[in-house]
Design a protein around this motif. Structure first.
Motif, short mmCIF file in Angstrom:
data_model
loop_
_atom_site.label_atom_id
_atom_site.label_comp_id
_atom_site.label_asym_id
_atom_site.label_seq_id
_atom_site.Cartn_x
_atom_site.Cartn_y
_atom_site.Cartn_z
N GLN A 352 0.83 -1.20 0.00
CA GLN A 352 0.00 0.00 0.00
C GLN A 352 0.87 1.25 0.00
O GLN A 352 0.55 2.25 -0.67
CB GLN A 352 -0.92 0.01 1.23
CG GLN A 352 -2.03 -1.02 1.19
CD GLN A 352 -2.85 -1.06 2.47
OE1 GLN A 352 -3.45 -2.08 2.82
NE2 GLN A 352 -2.86 0.04 3.21
N GLU A 356 0.78 4.07 -2.88
CA GLU A 356 0.55 5.48 -2.55
C GLU A 356 1.71 6.35 -2.99
O GLU A 356 1.52 7.49 -3.45
CB GLU A 356 0.30 5.61 -1.05
CG GLU A 356 0.24 7.05 -0.52
CD GLU A 356 -0.97 7.86 -1.00
OE1 GLU A 356 -1.21 8.94 -0.45
OE2 GLU A 356 -1.67 7.42 -1.94
N ARG A 359 1.28 7.04 -6.51
CA ARG A 359 0.21 8.01 -6.75
C ARG A 359 0.79 9.43 -6.64
O ARG A 359 0.60 10.27 -7.52
CB ARG A 359 -0.92 7.85 -5.74
CG ARG A 359 -2.07 8.88 -5.97
CD ARG A 359 -2.98 9.01 -4.78
NE ARG A 359 -2.29 9.57 -3.61
CZ ARG A 359 -2.06 10.86 -3.42
NH1 ARG A 359 -2.40 11.74 -4.34
NH2 ARG A 359 -1.46 11.28 -2.31
N TYR A 404 -8.90 12.06 -4.88
CA TYR A 404 -8.08 11.74 -3.71
C TYR A 404 -8.17 12.90 -2.72
O TYR A 404 -7.59 13.97 -2.94
CB TYR A 404 -6.62 11.51 -4.11
CG TYR A 404 -6.44 10.35 -5.06
CD1 TYR A 404 -6.40 9.04 -4.60
CD2 TYR A 404 -6.34 10.57 -6.44
CE1 TYR A 404 -6.26 7.98 -5.48
CE2 TYR A 404 -6.20 9.51 -7.33
CZ TYR A 404 -6.15 8.22 -6.84
OH TYR A 404 -6.01 7.18 -7.71
N ASP A 411 -1.01 8.80 2.34
CA ASP A 411 -2.01 7.99 3.05
C ASP A 411 -2.15 6.61 2.40
O ASP A 411 -2.92 6.42 1.47
CB ASP A 411 -3.36 8.71 3.02
CG ASP A 411 -4.44 7.96 3.80
OD1 ASP A 411 -4.10 6.95 4.46
OD2 ASP A 411 -5.61 8.37 3.74
N PRO A 412 -1.40 5.62 2.91
CA PRO A 412 -1.47 4.26 2.34
C PRO A 412 -2.85 3.62 2.41
O PRO A 412 -3.15 2.69 1.65
CB PRO A 412 -0.47 3.47 3.19
CG PRO A 412 0.45 4.50 3.76
CD PRO A 412 -0.41 5.71 3.98
N ARG A 414 -5.45 4.65 1.29
CA ARG A 414 -6.17 4.83 0.02
C ARG A 414 -6.16 3.53 -0.78
O ARG A 414 -6.98 3.34 -1.68
CB ARG A 414 -5.49 5.91 -0.83
CG ARG A 414 -5.40 7.28 -0.22
CD ARG A 414 -4.77 8.24 -1.25
NE ARG A 414 -4.13 9.39 -0.63
CZ ARG A 414 -4.74 10.52 -0.34
NH1 ARG A 414 -6.03 10.65 -0.60
NH2 ARG A 414 -4.07 11.52 0.20
#
Length: 497
Positions: A352, A356, A359, A404, A411-412, A414
Protein backbone atom coordinates in the motif's frame (compact mmCIF):
# COMPACT_ATOMS: atom_id res chain seq x y z
CA UNK A 1 -10.13 29.90 -31.75
CA UNK A 2 -7.46 32.36 -30.66
CA UNK A 3 -6.78 35.85 -32.01
CA UNK A 4 -3.15 36.65 -31.39
CA UNK A 5 -1.15 39.74 -32.14
CA UNK A 6 1.80 37.57 -33.08
CA UNK A 7 2.94 36.64 -36.56
CA UNK A 8 1.03 33.38 -36.91
CA UNK A 9 -2.05 31.90 -35.36
CA UNK A 10 -1.70 28.37 -34.02
CA UNK A 11 -4.94 26.48 -33.90
CA UNK A 12 -5.54 22.94 -32.60
CA UNK A 13 -8.23 22.60 -35.29
CA UNK A 14 -5.43 22.18 -37.86
CA UNK A 15 -5.52 18.49 -37.02
CA UNK A 16 -8.39 18.29 -34.51
CA UNK A 17 -11.42 19.00 -36.65
CA UNK A 18 -14.35 20.98 -35.22
CA UNK A 19 -14.15 23.29 -32.22
CA UNK A 20 -12.05 22.21 -29.24
CA UNK A 21 -11.38 24.67 -26.44
CA UNK A 22 -7.95 24.97 -24.91
CA UNK A 23 -5.30 27.30 -23.51
CA UNK A 24 -3.89 30.10 -25.65
CA UNK A 25 -0.58 28.97 -27.19
CA UNK A 26 2.62 31.01 -27.31
CA UNK A 27 4.66 31.39 -30.49
CA UNK A 28 7.29 28.64 -30.88
CA UNK A 29 6.58 27.01 -27.50
CA UNK A 30 2.84 26.39 -27.79
CA UNK A 31 1.56 25.55 -24.30
CA UNK A 32 4.72 24.00 -22.88
CA UNK A 33 6.99 27.04 -22.55
CA UNK A 34 7.82 26.35 -18.90
CA UNK A 35 8.65 22.74 -19.73
CA UNK A 36 10.75 23.60 -22.79
CA UNK A 37 12.71 26.21 -20.78
CA UNK A 38 13.16 23.73 -17.89
CA UNK A 39 11.19 25.84 -15.43
CA UNK A 40 8.65 23.12 -14.66
CA UNK A 41 8.42 19.36 -15.03
CA UNK A 42 6.02 17.92 -17.59
CA UNK A 43 3.84 16.89 -14.64
CA UNK A 44 3.58 20.44 -13.31
CA UNK A 45 3.13 22.01 -16.75
CA UNK A 46 0.20 19.75 -17.63
CA UNK A 47 -1.25 20.09 -14.13
CA UNK A 48 -1.56 23.86 -14.64
CA UNK A 49 -3.61 23.29 -17.81
CA UNK A 50 -5.63 20.55 -16.12
CA UNK A 51 -6.64 22.85 -13.27
CA UNK A 52 -7.69 25.68 -15.58
CA UNK A 53 -10.12 23.48 -17.48
CA UNK A 54 -11.88 21.56 -14.71
CA UNK A 55 -15.14 20.07 -15.89
CA UNK A 56 -13.96 19.57 -19.48
CA UNK A 57 -13.43 16.09 -20.88
CA UNK A 58 -10.49 17.19 -23.01
CA UNK A 59 -8.76 20.30 -24.34
CA UNK A 60 -6.72 21.15 -27.43
CA UNK A 61 -3.15 22.30 -26.80
CA UNK A 62 0.20 22.61 -28.50
CA UNK A 63 3.40 20.85 -27.57
CA UNK A 64 5.72 23.23 -29.43
CA UNK A 65 4.43 22.75 -33.02
CA UNK A 66 2.43 19.60 -32.35
CA UNK A 67 -1.37 19.87 -31.90
CA UNK A 68 -2.34 17.60 -29.01
CA UNK A 69 -5.55 16.45 -27.38
CA UNK A 70 -5.16 16.45 -23.59
CA UNK A 71 -7.62 14.03 -21.92
CA UNK A 72 -8.95 15.25 -18.57
CA UNK A 73 -11.75 12.92 -17.43
CA UNK A 74 -11.48 9.22 -16.43
CA UNK A 75 -14.36 8.19 -18.69
CA UNK A 76 -12.75 9.59 -21.84
CA UNK A 77 -9.34 8.25 -20.78
CA UNK A 78 -10.73 4.72 -20.59
CA UNK A 79 -12.43 5.25 -23.94
CA UNK A 80 -9.11 6.09 -25.62
CA UNK A 81 -6.72 3.75 -23.78
CA UNK A 82 -8.93 0.67 -23.44
CA UNK A 83 -12.21 0.58 -25.36
CA UNK A 84 -10.91 2.18 -28.56
CA UNK A 85 -7.30 1.10 -28.18
CA UNK A 86 -7.16 -0.02 -31.83
CA UNK A 87 -7.06 3.68 -32.81
CA UNK A 88 -4.33 4.56 -30.31
CA UNK A 89 -1.94 1.61 -30.32
CA UNK A 90 1.22 3.70 -30.77
CA UNK A 91 3.07 6.11 -28.50
CA UNK A 92 4.57 8.15 -31.31
CA UNK A 93 8.17 7.65 -30.15
CA UNK A 94 10.61 7.36 -33.05
CA UNK A 95 13.07 4.52 -33.29
CA UNK A 96 15.88 3.71 -35.71
CA UNK A 97 16.81 0.04 -35.92
CA UNK A 98 19.88 0.72 -38.07
CA UNK A 99 21.52 3.76 -36.48
CA UNK A 100 20.25 3.22 -32.92
CA UNK A 101 19.32 -0.48 -32.56
CA UNK A 102 18.53 -0.13 -28.85
CA UNK A 103 15.59 2.17 -29.62
CA UNK A 104 13.72 -0.70 -31.36
CA UNK A 105 12.30 -1.92 -28.06
CA UNK A 106 8.84 -2.70 -26.76
CA UNK A 107 8.41 0.85 -25.41
CA UNK A 108 8.85 2.45 -28.85
CA UNK A 109 7.71 -0.18 -31.36
CA UNK A 110 4.45 0.33 -33.20
CA UNK A 111 1.63 -1.49 -34.95
CA UNK A 112 1.81 -5.21 -35.67
CA UNK A 113 5.48 -5.40 -34.72
CA UNK A 114 4.69 -4.17 -31.22
CA UNK A 115 1.67 -6.48 -30.96
CA UNK A 116 3.60 -9.62 -31.95
CA UNK A 117 6.54 -8.81 -29.69
CA UNK A 118 4.27 -8.00 -26.76
CA UNK A 119 2.47 -11.33 -27.13
CA UNK A 120 5.75 -13.22 -27.17
CA UNK A 121 7.28 -11.38 -24.21
CA UNK A 122 4.26 -11.35 -21.87
CA UNK A 123 4.79 -14.94 -20.59
CA UNK A 124 8.33 -13.92 -19.56
CA UNK A 125 6.83 -11.75 -16.81
CA UNK A 126 4.40 -14.28 -15.35
CA UNK A 127 4.32 -14.87 -11.60
CA UNK A 128 5.91 -18.28 -12.19
CA UNK A 129 8.86 -16.77 -14.09
CA UNK A 130 9.39 -14.13 -11.41
CA UNK A 131 9.23 -16.75 -8.68
CA UNK A 132 12.01 -18.63 -10.47
CA UNK A 133 14.13 -15.48 -10.25
CA UNK A 134 13.72 -15.09 -6.49
CA UNK A 135 17.08 -16.66 -5.66
CA UNK A 136 18.76 -14.05 -7.86
CA UNK A 137 16.79 -11.25 -6.21
CA UNK A 138 17.58 -12.54 -2.73
CA UNK A 139 21.31 -12.54 -3.51
CA UNK A 140 21.04 -8.87 -4.45
CA UNK A 141 19.15 -8.07 -1.24
CA UNK A 142 21.95 -9.65 0.79
CA UNK A 143 24.46 -7.46 -1.03
CA UNK A 144 22.26 -4.49 -0.19
CA UNK A 145 22.90 -4.99 3.52
CA UNK A 146 26.62 -5.48 2.95
CA UNK A 147 26.69 -2.25 0.98
CA UNK A 148 24.83 -0.39 3.75
CA UNK A 149 27.29 -1.60 6.35
CA UNK A 150 30.12 -0.44 4.14
CA UNK A 151 28.84 3.09 3.44
CA UNK A 152 27.78 3.68 7.07
CA UNK A 153 31.11 2.26 8.30
CA UNK A 154 29.42 0.69 11.29
CA UNK A 155 27.93 3.97 12.52
CA UNK A 156 24.54 3.75 14.21
CA UNK A 157 23.42 6.96 12.50
CA UNK A 158 24.41 8.13 9.01
CA UNK A 159 23.14 10.58 6.44
CA UNK A 160 22.97 9.15 2.93
CA UNK A 161 21.54 10.10 -0.45
CA UNK A 162 18.81 7.52 -1.06
CA UNK A 163 18.29 7.90 -4.81
CA UNK A 164 21.82 6.83 -5.74
CA UNK A 165 21.73 4.09 -3.09
CA UNK A 166 18.52 2.53 -4.46
CA UNK A 167 19.73 2.97 -8.06
CA UNK A 168 22.80 0.87 -7.36
CA UNK A 169 20.61 -1.89 -5.93
CA UNK A 170 18.18 -1.94 -8.85
CA UNK A 171 21.06 -1.81 -11.34
CA UNK A 172 22.47 -4.99 -9.81
CA UNK A 173 19.02 -6.61 -9.79
CA UNK A 174 18.56 -5.96 -13.49
CA UNK A 175 22.11 -7.11 -14.12
CA UNK A 176 21.52 -10.53 -12.66
CA UNK A 177 17.84 -10.96 -13.62
CA UNK A 178 18.03 -9.57 -17.15
CA UNK A 179 21.59 -10.20 -18.30
CA UNK A 180 22.74 -12.97 -15.99
CA UNK A 181 25.77 -10.89 -15.06
CA UNK A 182 27.19 -9.48 -11.86
CA UNK A 183 27.10 -5.71 -12.32
CA UNK A 184 28.64 -5.07 -8.85
CA UNK A 185 27.25 -1.54 -8.68
CA UNK A 186 27.08 -1.70 -4.89
CA UNK A 187 30.60 -3.03 -4.41
CA UNK A 188 32.48 -1.18 -7.17
CA UNK A 189 32.37 2.58 -7.60
CA UNK A 190 33.56 2.20 -11.20
CA UNK A 191 30.94 -0.35 -12.25
CA UNK A 192 30.52 -0.09 -16.04
CA UNK A 193 26.79 -0.81 -15.87
CA UNK A 194 26.10 1.86 -13.25
CA UNK A 195 28.12 4.30 -15.36
CA UNK A 196 26.05 3.42 -18.41
CA UNK A 197 22.84 3.89 -16.46
CA UNK A 198 24.01 7.32 -15.34
CA UNK A 199 24.88 8.29 -18.92
CA UNK A 200 21.39 7.39 -20.09
CA UNK A 201 19.36 8.90 -17.25
CA UNK A 202 21.45 11.78 -15.89
CA UNK A 203 19.39 14.97 -16.36
CA UNK A 204 21.02 17.81 -18.30
CA UNK A 205 19.95 20.72 -20.49
CA UNK A 206 21.57 19.10 -23.53
CA UNK A 207 19.73 15.80 -23.07
CA UNK A 208 16.46 17.65 -22.43
CA UNK A 209 16.79 19.64 -25.68
CA UNK A 210 17.72 16.49 -27.59
CA UNK A 211 14.65 14.75 -26.18
CA UNK A 212 12.39 17.63 -27.30
CA UNK A 213 13.84 17.51 -30.82
CA UNK A 214 13.41 13.74 -30.98
CA UNK A 215 9.72 13.98 -30.03
CA UNK A 216 8.64 17.14 -31.85
CA UNK A 217 11.15 17.55 -34.69
CA UNK A 218 12.22 14.00 -35.60
CA UNK A 219 13.44 15.00 -39.09
CA UNK A 220 15.75 17.64 -37.61
CA UNK A 221 16.83 15.12 -34.98
CA UNK A 222 17.96 12.78 -37.76
CA UNK A 223 19.53 15.52 -39.90
CA UNK A 224 21.64 16.69 -36.96
CA UNK A 225 22.52 13.04 -36.30
CA UNK A 226 21.55 13.37 -32.66
CA UNK A 227 21.23 10.26 -30.53
CA UNK A 228 18.66 9.04 -28.09
CA UNK A 229 21.47 7.45 -26.10
CA UNK A 230 25.23 8.03 -26.33
CA UNK A 231 26.94 5.85 -28.94
CA UNK A 232 29.09 4.37 -26.17
CA UNK A 233 25.96 3.07 -24.45
CA UNK A 234 24.62 1.58 -27.68
CA UNK A 235 27.88 -0.25 -28.46
CA UNK A 236 28.31 -1.41 -24.87
CA UNK A 237 24.93 -3.12 -24.58
CA UNK A 238 25.02 -4.62 -28.07
CA UNK A 239 28.40 -6.12 -27.26
CA UNK A 240 27.38 -7.41 -23.83
CA UNK A 241 24.27 -9.16 -25.13
CA UNK A 242 25.97 -10.63 -28.19
CA UNK A 243 28.93 -11.92 -26.17
CA UNK A 244 26.70 -13.36 -23.43
CA UNK A 245 24.43 -15.18 -25.89
CA UNK A 246 27.42 -16.57 -27.76
CA UNK A 247 29.11 -17.75 -24.55
CA UNK A 248 25.97 -19.50 -23.31
CA UNK A 249 25.40 -21.23 -26.61
CA UNK A 250 29.00 -22.43 -26.88
CA UNK A 251 29.10 -23.71 -23.29
CA UNK A 252 25.46 -24.88 -23.13
CA UNK A 253 24.70 -22.67 -20.12
CA UNK A 254 21.17 -21.86 -18.99
CA UNK A 255 20.03 -19.27 -16.43
CA UNK A 256 16.59 -18.29 -15.20
CA UNK A 257 16.83 -14.72 -16.46
CA UNK A 258 15.26 -12.43 -19.05
CA UNK A 259 18.03 -12.88 -21.61
CA UNK A 260 17.54 -16.64 -21.50
CA UNK A 261 13.80 -16.21 -22.06
CA UNK A 262 14.51 -14.11 -25.17
CA UNK A 263 16.99 -16.69 -26.42
CA UNK A 264 14.41 -19.43 -25.85
CA UNK A 265 11.83 -17.50 -27.88
CA UNK A 266 14.33 -17.25 -30.72
CA UNK A 267 14.99 -20.98 -30.46
CA UNK A 268 11.29 -21.77 -30.71
CA UNK A 269 11.00 -19.53 -33.80
CA UNK A 270 13.86 -21.32 -35.54
CA UNK A 271 12.57 -24.79 -34.65
CA UNK A 272 9.20 -24.24 -36.32
CA UNK A 273 9.95 -23.75 -40.06
CA UNK A 274 6.31 -24.23 -41.12
CA UNK A 275 4.96 -21.37 -39.03
CA UNK A 276 3.37 -18.38 -40.76
CA UNK A 277 6.10 -15.68 -40.78
CA UNK A 278 4.06 -12.88 -42.34
CA UNK A 279 3.53 -11.13 -39.00
CA UNK A 280 6.57 -12.45 -37.18
CA UNK A 281 9.44 -10.53 -35.61
CA UNK A 282 12.97 -11.72 -36.31
CA UNK A 283 14.79 -12.19 -33.01
CA UNK A 284 18.22 -10.96 -34.00
CA UNK A 285 20.92 -10.25 -31.44
CA UNK A 286 20.17 -6.54 -31.87
CA UNK A 287 16.44 -6.97 -31.22
CA UNK A 288 17.17 -9.07 -28.13
CA UNK A 289 19.64 -6.42 -26.95
CA UNK A 290 17.01 -3.70 -27.43
CA UNK A 291 14.48 -5.55 -25.24
CA UNK A 292 17.08 -6.29 -22.56
CA UNK A 293 18.15 -2.66 -22.63
CA UNK A 294 14.54 -1.45 -22.22
CA UNK A 295 14.20 -3.80 -19.25
CA UNK A 296 17.43 -2.36 -17.85
CA UNK A 297 16.33 1.28 -18.18
CA UNK A 298 12.76 0.77 -17.00
CA UNK A 299 13.77 -1.64 -14.28
CA UNK A 300 16.52 0.28 -12.57
CA UNK A 301 15.48 3.94 -12.79
CA UNK A 302 11.71 3.88 -12.20
CA UNK A 303 12.01 1.34 -9.38
CA UNK A 304 14.92 3.09 -7.67
CA UNK A 305 13.19 6.47 -7.84
CA UNK A 306 9.96 5.03 -6.44
CA UNK A 307 11.82 3.35 -3.57
CA UNK A 308 13.66 6.53 -2.67
CA UNK A 309 10.39 8.51 -2.72
CA UNK A 310 8.79 5.83 -0.53
CA UNK A 311 11.60 5.99 2.05
CA UNK A 312 11.31 9.77 2.01
CA UNK A 313 7.60 9.57 2.85
CA UNK A 314 8.21 6.97 5.57
CA UNK A 315 10.85 9.24 7.10
CA UNK A 316 8.25 12.02 7.28
CA UNK A 317 5.56 9.65 8.57
CA UNK A 318 7.18 7.77 11.44
CA UNK A 319 3.96 6.13 12.63
CA UNK A 320 3.42 4.53 9.22
CA UNK A 321 7.06 3.44 9.14
CA UNK A 322 6.68 1.63 12.46
CA UNK A 323 3.53 -0.10 11.25
CA UNK A 324 5.43 -1.28 8.17
CA UNK A 325 8.31 -2.54 10.32
CA UNK A 326 5.92 -4.46 12.57
CA UNK A 327 4.33 -6.07 9.53
CA UNK A 328 7.73 -7.09 8.13
CA UNK A 329 8.76 -8.44 11.54
CA UNK A 330 5.57 -10.48 11.80
CA UNK A 331 5.74 -11.91 8.28
CA UNK A 332 9.46 -12.69 8.57
CA UNK A 333 8.79 -14.79 11.67
CA UNK A 334 5.95 -16.57 9.94
CA UNK A 335 8.31 -17.60 7.11
CA UNK A 336 11.33 -18.45 9.30
CA UNK A 337 13.01 -15.09 8.65
CA UNK A 338 13.06 -15.66 4.90
CA UNK A 339 11.76 -12.95 2.59
CA UNK A 340 10.50 -15.31 -0.10
CA UNK A 341 8.13 -14.76 -3.03
CA UNK A 342 5.21 -16.01 -0.92
CA UNK A 343 6.11 -13.93 2.12
CA UNK A 344 6.33 -10.76 0.02
CA UNK A 345 2.70 -11.25 -1.02
CA UNK A 346 1.73 -11.01 2.65
CA UNK A 347 3.36 -7.58 3.08
CA UNK A 348 0.08 -5.79 2.43
CA UNK A 349 0.85 -2.48 4.15
CA UNK A 350 4.25 -2.21 2.46
CA UNK A 351 2.55 -2.69 -0.90
CA UNK A 352 0.00 0.00 0.00
CA UNK A 353 2.88 2.36 0.78
CA UNK A 354 4.42 1.70 -2.63
CA UNK A 355 1.10 2.20 -4.39
CA UNK A 356 0.55 5.48 -2.55
CA UNK A 357 4.09 6.56 -3.38
CA UNK A 358 3.40 6.00 -7.08
CA UNK A 359 0.21 8.01 -6.75
CA UNK A 360 2.09 11.01 -5.36
CA UNK A 361 5.15 10.52 -7.56
CA UNK A 362 4.17 8.60 -10.73
CA UNK A 363 7.43 7.82 -12.57
CA UNK A 364 5.76 8.41 -15.95
CA UNK A 365 4.30 11.89 -15.62
CA UNK A 366 1.95 11.58 -18.63
CA UNK A 367 0.90 8.82 -21.01
CA UNK A 368 1.53 9.50 -24.69
CA UNK A 369 -0.47 8.08 -27.58
CA UNK A 370 -0.90 8.96 -31.24
CA UNK A 371 -3.99 8.46 -33.39
CA UNK A 372 -3.17 5.78 -35.98
CA UNK A 373 -6.31 6.20 -38.12
CA UNK A 374 -9.17 8.69 -38.38
CA UNK A 375 -11.21 8.62 -35.17
CA UNK A 376 -14.48 10.28 -34.20
CA UNK A 377 -14.88 10.88 -30.48
CA UNK A 378 -18.11 9.06 -29.47
CA UNK A 379 -21.07 11.34 -28.84
CA UNK A 380 -19.36 14.37 -30.41
CA UNK A 381 -18.79 15.80 -33.90
CA UNK A 382 -15.06 15.98 -33.20
CA UNK A 383 -12.80 14.01 -35.50
CA UNK A 384 -9.11 13.28 -34.96
CA UNK A 385 -6.95 12.79 -38.01
CA UNK A 386 -4.20 10.23 -38.23
CA UNK A 387 -1.10 11.53 -36.47
CA UNK A 388 -2.89 13.53 -33.78
CA UNK A 389 -1.01 13.37 -30.47
CA UNK A 390 -2.90 12.45 -27.31
CA UNK A 391 -1.74 12.97 -23.72
CA UNK A 392 -3.07 11.73 -20.38
CA UNK A 393 -1.83 13.91 -17.47
CA UNK A 394 -1.22 11.14 -14.93
CA UNK A 395 0.36 13.34 -12.25
CA UNK A 396 -2.48 15.89 -12.41
CA UNK A 397 -5.16 13.19 -12.09
CA UNK A 398 -3.31 11.56 -9.17
CA UNK A 399 -3.30 14.94 -7.41
CA UNK A 400 -6.93 15.86 -8.04
CA UNK A 401 -8.90 16.26 -4.79
CA UNK A 402 -11.98 15.06 -6.68
CA UNK A 403 -10.48 11.57 -6.67
CA UNK A 404 -8.08 11.74 -3.71
CA UNK A 405 -9.04 13.71 -0.61
CA UNK A 406 -6.13 15.88 0.60
CA UNK A 407 -3.95 14.64 -2.32
CA UNK A 408 -0.65 15.99 -0.94
CA UNK A 409 -1.00 13.81 2.15
CA UNK A 410 0.77 10.44 2.17
CA UNK A 411 -2.01 7.99 3.05
CA UNK A 412 -1.47 4.26 2.34
CA UNK A 413 -5.07 3.56 3.42
CA UNK A 414 -6.17 4.83 0.02
CA UNK A 415 -5.04 1.42 -1.24
CA UNK A 416 -6.85 -0.98 1.05
CA UNK A 417 -8.70 -3.64 -0.91
CA UNK A 418 -12.01 -1.90 -0.23
CA UNK A 419 -10.78 1.50 -1.42
CA UNK A 420 -9.18 0.04 -4.54
CA UNK A 421 -12.46 -1.66 -5.48
CA UNK A 422 -14.36 1.59 -4.91
CA UNK A 423 -11.98 3.73 -6.95
CA UNK A 424 -13.13 5.16 -10.24
CA UNK A 425 -11.36 3.47 -13.15
CA UNK A 426 -8.95 5.75 -14.97
CA UNK A 427 -7.80 7.67 -11.90
CA UNK A 428 -4.72 5.59 -11.01
CA UNK A 429 -2.19 4.90 -13.76
CA UNK A 430 1.43 4.69 -12.50
CA UNK A 431 2.08 1.76 -14.86
CA UNK A 432 -0.13 3.10 -17.67
CA UNK A 433 -3.42 1.54 -18.71
CA UNK A 434 -4.93 -0.63 -21.41
CA UNK A 435 -3.04 -3.14 -23.57
CA UNK A 436 0.15 -1.01 -23.38
CA UNK A 437 0.27 -1.12 -19.60
CA UNK A 438 3.79 -1.78 -18.29
CA UNK A 439 4.69 -5.41 -18.98
CA UNK A 440 7.11 -5.54 -16.06
CA UNK A 441 4.93 -4.12 -13.28
CA UNK A 442 4.69 -7.44 -11.40
CA UNK A 443 8.47 -7.78 -11.43
CA UNK A 444 8.89 -4.15 -10.33
CA UNK A 445 6.59 -4.60 -7.33
CA UNK A 446 8.41 -7.79 -6.29
CA UNK A 447 11.82 -6.12 -6.61
CA UNK A 448 10.77 -3.02 -4.65
CA UNK A 449 9.02 -4.91 -1.87
CA UNK A 450 12.01 -7.18 -1.35
CA UNK A 451 14.49 -4.28 -1.23
CA UNK A 452 12.39 -2.15 1.11
CA UNK A 453 11.59 -5.07 3.42
CA UNK A 454 15.28 -5.99 3.58
CA UNK A 455 16.22 -2.39 4.35
CA UNK A 456 13.44 -1.55 6.81
CA UNK A 457 13.85 -4.67 8.92
CA UNK A 458 17.36 -3.47 9.79
CA UNK A 459 17.23 0.32 9.53
CA UNK A 460 14.99 3.27 10.35
CA UNK A 461 14.89 6.43 8.25
CA UNK A 462 14.49 10.00 9.50
CA UNK A 463 14.57 13.45 7.97
CA UNK A 464 17.77 15.41 8.52
CA UNK A 465 19.16 18.90 7.92
CA UNK A 466 19.70 18.08 4.21
CA UNK A 467 16.17 16.75 3.65
CA UNK A 468 14.10 18.94 1.32
CA UNK A 469 10.53 19.60 2.44
CA UNK A 470 8.79 19.74 0.09
CA UNK A 471 10.92 17.99 -2.50
CA UNK A 472 11.95 19.87 -5.63
CA UNK A 473 11.30 17.92 -8.83
CA UNK A 474 13.80 17.97 -11.70
CA UNK A 475 12.44 19.58 -14.93
CA UNK A 476 15.29 18.02 -16.93
CA UNK A 477 14.62 14.49 -15.69
CA UNK A 478 13.58 11.75 -18.09
CA UNK A 479 11.12 10.52 -15.46
CA UNK A 480 9.73 12.20 -12.35
CA UNK A 481 12.73 12.50 -10.05
CA UNK A 482 14.02 14.67 -7.18
CA UNK A 483 16.17 17.60 -8.33
CA UNK A 484 18.96 17.26 -5.76
CA UNK A 485 18.48 13.70 -4.61
CA UNK A 486 16.86 12.56 -1.35
CA UNK A 487 18.95 12.92 1.78
CA UNK A 488 17.84 11.06 4.91
CA UNK A 489 19.34 9.91 8.15
CA UNK A 490 19.38 6.14 8.61
CA UNK A 491 19.71 4.46 11.97
CA UNK A 492 20.47 0.82 12.71
CA UNK A 493 17.60 -0.82 14.57
CA UNK A 494 18.26 -2.47 17.89
CA UNK A 495 15.74 -5.21 17.11
CA UNK A 496 17.24 -7.63 14.60
CA UNK A 497 15.07 -9.86 12.40
Amino acid sequence: MYKDNIIIEMNPRDIINRNVIGPKPVLVFGNIQDLALLRLTQAECLQNIYRKFRGEKYVGMFQLNKPTLLLLEPEIIKQFLVKDFQYFTDRGFIYDEKREPLTANLVNLEGSKWKVLRQKLTPSFSSGKIKNMMALLQDCSKQLLVYLQDITKGSLDSEIELHEFTAKFTTDVIGTCAFGLQFNSMSEESSDFRRMGQKVMAPSKISAVSKLLRVFFPTLFRILKLRTFPKEVNNFFLSVVSDTLKYREEHQIRREDFLQMLADIRGIEFSNPEADRSHEVEFTDNLIAAQAFAFFIAGFETSSTTMSFCLYELALNQEVQEQVFNEIHKIAKKYNNLLSYDSLKDLVLLEQCLLETMRKYPPVQALARVCTKTYKIPGTPIQLDKGTAVLVPVYAIHHDEKYYNDPEKFDPDRFTKENINARLSGTYMPFGDGPRICIGMRFAMTEMKLALATFLCKYKVYSCSRTQTPLKLDPAGFILAPKDGIWLKISLRKIDI
